[in-house]
Structures are given as C-alpha cells and as structure tokens.
Design a protein around this motif. Structure first.
Motif, short mmCIF file in Angstrom:
data_model
loop_
_atom_site.label_atom_id
_atom_site.label_comp_id
_atom_site.label_asym_id
_atom_site.label_seq_id
_atom_site.Cartn_x
_atom_site.Cartn_y
_atom_site.Cartn_z
N ALA A 108 -5.77 -5.67 5.56
CA ALA A 108 -5.32 -4.32 5.91
C ALA A 108 -4.78 -4.27 7.33
O ALA A 108 -3.71 -3.70 7.60
CB ALA A 108 -6.46 -3.33 5.73
N HIS A 109 -5.51 -4.87 8.27
CA HIS A 109 -5.08 -4.84 9.66
C HIS A 109 -3.78 -5.63 9.87
O HIS A 109 -2.97 -5.25 10.72
CB HIS A 109 -6.18 -5.39 10.56
N ALA A 110 -3.60 -6.69 9.11
CA ALA A 110 -2.39 -7.49 9.25
C ALA A 110 -1.13 -6.66 8.98
O ALA A 110 -0.09 -6.89 9.60
CB ALA A 110 -2.43 -8.70 8.31
N PHE A 111 -1.24 -5.71 8.06
CA PHE A 111 -0.10 -4.88 7.74
C PHE A 111 -0.03 -3.60 8.58
O PHE A 111 1.06 -3.10 8.86
CB PHE A 111 -0.10 -4.50 6.26
N PHE A 158 -2.26 -4.64 -3.55
CA PHE A 158 -0.98 -4.26 -2.97
C PHE A 158 -0.64 -2.80 -3.30
O PHE A 158 -0.08 -2.08 -2.46
CB PHE A 158 0.13 -5.19 -3.45
N ASP A 159 -0.97 -2.36 -4.52
CA ASP A 159 -0.69 -0.97 -4.88
C ASP A 159 -1.54 0.01 -4.07
O ASP A 159 -1.07 1.09 -3.71
CB ASP A 159 -0.93 -0.77 -6.38
N ILE A 160 -2.78 -0.36 -3.81
CA ILE A 160 -3.63 0.50 -2.97
C ILE A 160 -3.05 0.62 -1.57
O ILE A 160 -3.02 1.70 -0.98
CB ILE A 160 -5.07 -0.05 -2.93
N LEU A 161 -2.56 -0.50 -1.04
CA LEU A 161 -1.93 -0.47 0.28
C LEU A 161 -0.66 0.39 0.26
O LEU A 161 -0.44 1.21 1.16
CB LEU A 161 -1.61 -1.89 0.73
N ALA A 162 0.16 0.22 -0.78
CA ALA A 162 1.39 1.01 -0.88
C ALA A 162 1.07 2.49 -1.05
O ALA A 162 1.74 3.35 -0.46
CB ALA A 162 2.23 0.51 -2.06
N ASP A 163 0.04 2.81 -1.82
CA ASP A 163 -0.37 4.20 -2.02
C ASP A 163 -0.85 4.81 -0.71
O ASP A 163 -0.57 5.97 -0.39
CB ASP A 163 -1.48 4.25 -3.07
N HIS A 164 -1.58 4.02 0.07
CA HIS A 164 -2.05 4.48 1.38
C HIS A 164 -0.86 4.79 2.29
O HIS A 164 -0.85 5.82 2.99
CB HIS A 164 -2.92 3.40 2.02
N MET A 165 0.16 3.93 2.26
CA MET A 165 1.35 4.17 3.08
C MET A 165 2.07 5.44 2.63
O MET A 165 2.62 6.18 3.45
CB MET A 165 2.31 2.98 2.97
N ASP A 180 -0.05 7.75 9.76
CA ASP A 180 -1.45 7.72 10.17
C ASP A 180 -2.11 6.47 9.60
O ASP A 180 -2.53 6.46 8.46
CB ASP A 180 -2.17 8.98 9.69
N ALA A 181 -2.18 5.44 10.41
CA ALA A 181 -2.73 4.17 9.94
C ALA A 181 -4.26 4.21 10.01
O ALA A 181 -4.88 3.62 10.90
CB ALA A 181 -2.18 3.01 10.75
N ASP A 182 -4.88 4.96 9.10
CA ASP A 182 -6.34 5.03 9.03
C ASP A 182 -6.83 3.77 8.33
O ASP A 182 -7.15 3.76 7.15
CB ASP A 182 -6.76 6.28 8.27
N VAL A 183 -6.87 2.69 9.10
CA VAL A 183 -7.10 1.37 8.51
C VAL A 183 -8.48 1.26 7.89
O VAL A 183 -8.64 0.67 6.81
CB VAL A 183 -6.90 0.27 9.57
N GLU A 184 -9.49 1.84 8.54
CA GLU A 184 -10.85 1.66 8.02
C GLU A 184 -11.03 2.34 6.67
O GLU A 184 -11.74 1.83 5.80
CB GLU A 184 -11.86 2.19 9.04
N ALA A 185 -10.39 3.49 6.47
CA ALA A 185 -10.45 4.14 5.16
C ALA A 185 -9.79 3.26 4.10
O ALA A 185 -10.27 3.16 2.96
CB ALA A 185 -9.77 5.51 5.21
N LEU A 186 -8.69 2.62 4.48
CA LEU A 186 -8.02 1.71 3.55
C LEU A 186 -8.91 0.51 3.23
O LEU A 186 -8.99 0.09 2.07
CB LEU A 186 -6.70 1.23 4.16
N VAL A 187 -9.58 -0.03 4.23
CA VAL A 187 -10.47 -1.18 4.00
C VAL A 187 -11.56 -0.82 3.00
O VAL A 187 -11.89 -1.62 2.10
CB VAL A 187 -11.09 -1.66 5.33
N VAL A 188 -12.11 0.37 3.10
CA VAL A 188 -13.14 0.81 2.16
C VAL A 188 -12.59 0.85 0.74
O VAL A 188 -13.23 0.38 -0.21
CB VAL A 188 -13.69 2.19 2.57
N ARG A 189 -11.39 1.40 0.57
CA ARG A 189 -10.78 1.47 -0.77
C ARG A 189 -10.52 0.08 -1.33
O ARG A 189 -10.79 -0.20 -2.51
CB ARG A 189 -9.48 2.27 -0.71
N LEU A 190 -9.98 -0.79 -0.51
CA LEU A 190 -9.69 -2.16 -0.96
C LEU A 190 -10.98 -2.89 -1.35
O LEU A 190 -11.04 -3.56 -2.40
CB LEU A 190 -8.98 -2.93 0.16
#
Length: 215
Positions: free
Chosen positions: A111-114, A177-184, A190-200
C-alpha cells in the motif's frame, strides 16, 4: 592503430558515454511521464509535452520509445519492478516472522509503495492510467508475477502449491489490486494508507483462512 578519441562509440559528453546518455534520456522521459500522466491523464498528454517536460528532443524520444503507449508500459514496468523489489527485500529482512505477521508487513509495504507517492497509484489504477492492448498485457504480466510471488510465500511456510493454488493466487492478486483501485476512486486526494492496509489485510487473511478450512 589507436581508436580516435572523437569516435561515436567512445565519445563522452559531460562525463557520460553514449549508453549512459541514452539511459539518462530514458529516465528523464519516464519521470516526465509519471508527472504528466498523473496530473493530466494519459490521453491528454502528447509526446511533445513529454519531450518538453523531460528537456529531450522528439528525435531522442523515438530513439528511446516507439510510441507514447510504449513509454507508458515502460513506466508501469518500472513501477512494478520497484514494488516487487521492496517486497522481496522485506521478505529477506523478516525471514523468521510468522506467516500472518509477514503477510501484514507485505501488504502494508504494498500500500505504501503506491500511495506514499500517489502518482504511482494514479498512473497504475486511477485517472492517469491508460487502457490499451500493450498496457493490458503489461498489467496481466504484473499480476502473474505477483501471483508467483504469493505462491512462493505459501511454499515458504510449507503450503503445497498446485494448479488450484495458482488460480487462487491469481484471484487474490486481482482482489488486492481492485481494493487499491477502489480506494483511489473513493479517496483520490486523501491517501489514508492505514485504512487501506486494514482492508487489504482483512481480505488476504480471510482468503487464507478459507484455504486452510477443510471442504
């Protein structure tokens, strides 16, 4: 007979030989593509704009890439190589971790890499991305590479990997990848990375639990 110092192959400009200059132009064009595709989109970016942004002539562009599409797919390849390099390093650094712990570390790094530099996510999954045959092939190649990486992780922890496992790995990669795209899509600025990490992490670990449950 000695080689002339002014020969094309041995000539150095600003201390760089011909190959180093070619690499410098390529890097400049890829950095320009990252900036412009992320800020104004692939379709709105011309080759002339890429050249101006990179301070590279149009002739030099076509000596490096055959088209804008090839430049874009080269950028996708550079991003994926960087991400996989970070993940491989993380595996080496945490070789003794429990599988779940290492998985969470890897997904956080993914997540952080992107999103630490949102341009990477925008040109890969967001408004700056392109839908072309070559880009699709590049993305599919990246997903297969990611699936092989996941299979290697499972083997590391004693999971036998067969054709069925490969299909699951491909599906997991697609989901991540779809979860990341959906987050975007939901949070483009708003790059709420930690919320994305939890979903992934929740998605990945739920899938792994399902794999371990007897049918």
């Amino acid at each position: 007979m000695s080689t002339a110092r002014g020969s094309a192959s041995g000539r150095r400009i600003r201390g760089l030989d011909a190959e180093q200059r070619r690499q410098q132009r390529r890097d400049a064009l890829l950095e320009a593509a990252l900036d412009l595709f992320a800020s104004q989109g692939y379709l709105a970016t011309s080759i002339e704009q890429l050249c101006q942004h990179a301070y590279v002539g149009t002739k030099s562009f076509y000596e490096t890439f055959s088209s804008r599409e090839e430049c874009y797919t080269a950028l996708l390849a550079r991003i994926s190589d960087d991400v996989f390099g970070q993940l491989a390093t993380l595996v080496d650094e945490h070789a003794d971790d429990d599988e779940n712990v290492l998985s969470e570390r890897l997904l956080s790094r993914f997540a952080h890499a992107f999103l630490d530099d949102p341009r990477f996510a925008v040109v890969s999954f967001g408004s700056g991305s392109a839908i072309t045959p070559e880009a699709d092939r590049q993305r599919r190649g990246t997903r297969r590479q990611a699936a092989v990486f996941i299979e290697g992780l499972w083997q590391r922890y004693g999971e036998p990997v067969d054709e069925d496992h490969h299909g699951v790995a491909v599906g997991i990669v697609g989901g991540l990848f779809d979860i990341l795209a959906d987050h975007m899509y939901d949070q483009p600025d708003d790059a709420d990375v930690e919320a994305l990490v939890v979903r992934l992490t929740n998605f990945y670990l739920a899938t792994r639990r399902g794999m371990r449950t007897p049918s």
